[in-house]
Design a protein around this motif. Structure first.
Motif, mmCIF file in Angstrom:
data_model
loop_
_atom_site.group_PDB
_atom_site.id
_atom_site.type_symbol
_atom_site.label_atom_id
_atom_site.label_comp_id
_atom_site.label_asym_id
_atom_site.label_seq_id
_atom_site.Cartn_x
_atom_site.Cartn_y
_atom_site.Cartn_z
ATOM 1 N N THR A 1 0.825 -1.199 0.000
ATOM 2 C CA THR A 1 0.000 0.000 0.000
ATOM 3 C C THR A 1 0.867 1.260 0.000
ATOM 4 O O THR A 1 1.990 1.261 0.499
ATOM 5 N N THR B 1 0.819 5.774 -1.603
ATOM 6 C CA THR B 1 0.136 6.966 -2.101
ATOM 7 C C THR B 1 0.748 7.393 -3.429
ATOM 8 O O THR B 1 1.975 7.429 -3.562
ATOM 9 N N THR C 1 2.120 9.898 -5.762
ATOM 10 C CA THR C 1 2.681 11.225 -5.482
ATOM 11 C C THR C 1 3.007 12.031 -6.730
ATOM 12 O O THR C 1 3.170 13.247 -6.651
ATOM 13 N N ASP D 1 4.035 3.000 2.133
ATOM 14 C CA ASP D 1 3.754 3.382 3.515
ATOM 15 C C ASP D 1 5.015 3.433 4.371
ATOM 16 O O ASP D 1 5.052 4.141 5.378
ATOM 17 N N ASP E 1 -3.913 10.128 -4.249
ATOM 18 C CA ASP E 1 -4.790 8.957 -4.135
ATOM 19 C C ASP E 1 -4.087 7.816 -3.409
ATOM 20 O O ASP E 1 -2.886 7.568 -3.605
ATOM 21 N N THR E 2 -4.840 7.121 -2.578
ATOM 22 C CA THR E 2 -4.332 5.888 -1.978
ATOM 23 C C THR E 2 -4.369 4.784 -3.031
ATOM 24 O O THR E 2 -5.392 4.581 -3.698
ATOM 25 N N THR F 1 -2.477 0.756 -4.380
ATOM 26 C CA THR F 1 -1.728 -0.449 -4.037
ATOM 27 C C THR F 1 -0.769 -0.753 -5.173
ATOM 28 O O THR F 1 -1.185 -0.847 -6.332
ATOM 29 N N ALA G 1 -7.240 2.278 -4.739
ATOM 30 C CA ALA G 1 -7.879 1.780 -3.523
ATOM 31 C C ALA G 1 -9.392 1.923 -3.593
ATOM 32 O O ALA G 1 -10.137 1.118 -3.018
#
Length: 387
Positions: free
Chosen positions: A243, A245, A247, A259, A277-278, A280, A353
């Motif tokens: 997981t 973000t 960037t 993370d 946005d989050t 994976t 996500a």
């Protein structure tokens, strides 16, 4: 012609809807494999084709003809079940001939049909034996032979190898693949075994919760999964998921901050995502590199599985996320040791996500030659997403 078409097909048992609007086209002569977790609806879908279950809504066509109300015996299909279902008091020959006799086929036609099926399956020497004298693999071949003699337009297989041991499964899998090459007949095969799906299918249909997640060739689904579910379902060990973000976006791809704080580049199109946005990050174990010489992410080796020709190293990254690396068997990896984990940009996938959909791969990514999806195609994928 034995094309099969589903048009928004639904199936409910009481208030429970188990097939939730499936639409797809199966071309004549294709080998299609339905896969998915238990309860996804793959066997129910097969039984709808066979006519063993009634369709609650939608249209099913075989050879261009609507068959919603056509009885099973009139559909021109043959089904092979997980259970061999052979008559124990009958010989192999009698088991294979029984259905033809019940259908009123002339005696002069039965014998050559049975013997030709036995020849195709290499069981000529077993015709006088009773089922109790056969191995599991031989019994399954007899069950397949019983289907062949009917000369169906479509073969339906419902987890036919589940009762066999691992070695016999591989052998019988090869025999079924060769059978398809010889007969050139449409075959639809249900399994929970992804190895069977990858090796047998012209196209795989991945199902979840009564809906179709994705349909395509084995390599298309492996290298270009439509979403995180498909990516995780195909592959053993499954794809690594980390997981993070999103960037940064650029014409060359996106940057994802994991993370644990490290940033990884991925050659995917970022037009459907926004910075912040989050997401994976996904990468398959065979694409992970461990090195002391390259720039990468510092990781600690927690465990190593030795398989002889290869090994799986389980590496803990900053942020306490663990990934699996598939390595050659001769590479020395020390449990507790620290290594640099390299995640090549061309091998990385990115999943949103919010809905699990994958960001399309860019030309130049290492996983195939398919170009990036257009915006309209991606929007269609999003409209078909699983809720």
């Amino acid at each position: 012609m034995s094309d099969i078409t589903f048009e928004n097909v639904r199936k409910s048992f009481g208030a429970t809807e188990v097939i939730r609007g499936v639409s797809m086209d199966i071309k004549s002569g294709e080998f299609i494999v339905f896969v998915g977790p238990s309860g996804c609806g793959k066997s129910t879908l097969l039984r709808l084709i066979a006519g063993l279950e009634e369709i609650s809504d939608g249209i099913l066509k075989i050879g261009g003809k609507v068959v919603n109300d056509t009885p099973p015996a009139a559909r021109g299909l043959a089904m092979v079940f997980q259970s061999y279902a052979l008559y124990p008091h009958m010989s192999v020959y009698e088991n294979m001939a029984f259905g033809l006799r019940q259908s009123g086929v002339a005696k002069t036609s039965i014998d050559p049909s049975v013997r030709e099926a036995a020849r195709i399956l290499h069981i000529e020497e077993l015709l006088e034996r009773k089922p109790k004298q056969l191995s599991g693999g031989q019994r399954q071949r007899v069950a397949i032979g019983r289907a062949i003699v009917r000369k169906p337009s479509v073969f339906l297989f419902d987890e036919p190898l589940s009762n066999l041991d691992a070695a016999l499964r591989v052998k019988t899998r090869i025999e079924i693949a060769n059978l398809h090459k010889q007969l050139q007949t449409t075959m639809i095969y249900v399994t929970h075994d992804q190895a069977e799906a990858m090796t047998l299918a012209d196209k795989i249909v991945v199902l979840r919760s009564g809906l179709m997640e994705q349909m395509g060739s084995p390599l298309e689904l492996y290298h270009h999964p439509a979403n995180q579910f498909v990516a995780g379902f195909l592959g053993s060990p499954q794809m690594n998921f980390i997981t993070g973000t999103l960037t940064e976006k650029s014409p060359d791809g996106v940057a994802v901050q994991l993370d644990g704080g490290d940033t990884v580049d991925a050659m995917v199109a970022g037009y459907a995502a926004s910075e912040g946005d989050t997401v994976t990050l996904g990468i398959r174990p065979e694409h992970v590199r461990l090195s002391n010489d390259e720039p990468g992410i510092a990781g600690v080796v927690d465990f190593v599985e030795q398989l002889g020709d290869s090994q799986f190293a389980y590496v803990r990254l900053p942020g306490n996320q663990t990934i699996t690396a598939r390595l050659e068997g001769g590479i020395k990896v020390t449990v507790g040791g620290t290594l640099r984990v390299v995640l090549p940009a061309g091998d990385c996938h990115v999943f949103l996500a919010a809905d699990g959909l994958s960001l399309p791969r860019l030309d130049g990514a290492n996983t195939g030659d398919r170009s990036v999806l257009g915006t309209a195609q991606y929007a269609h994928k999003r409209s078909q997403r699983i809720p």
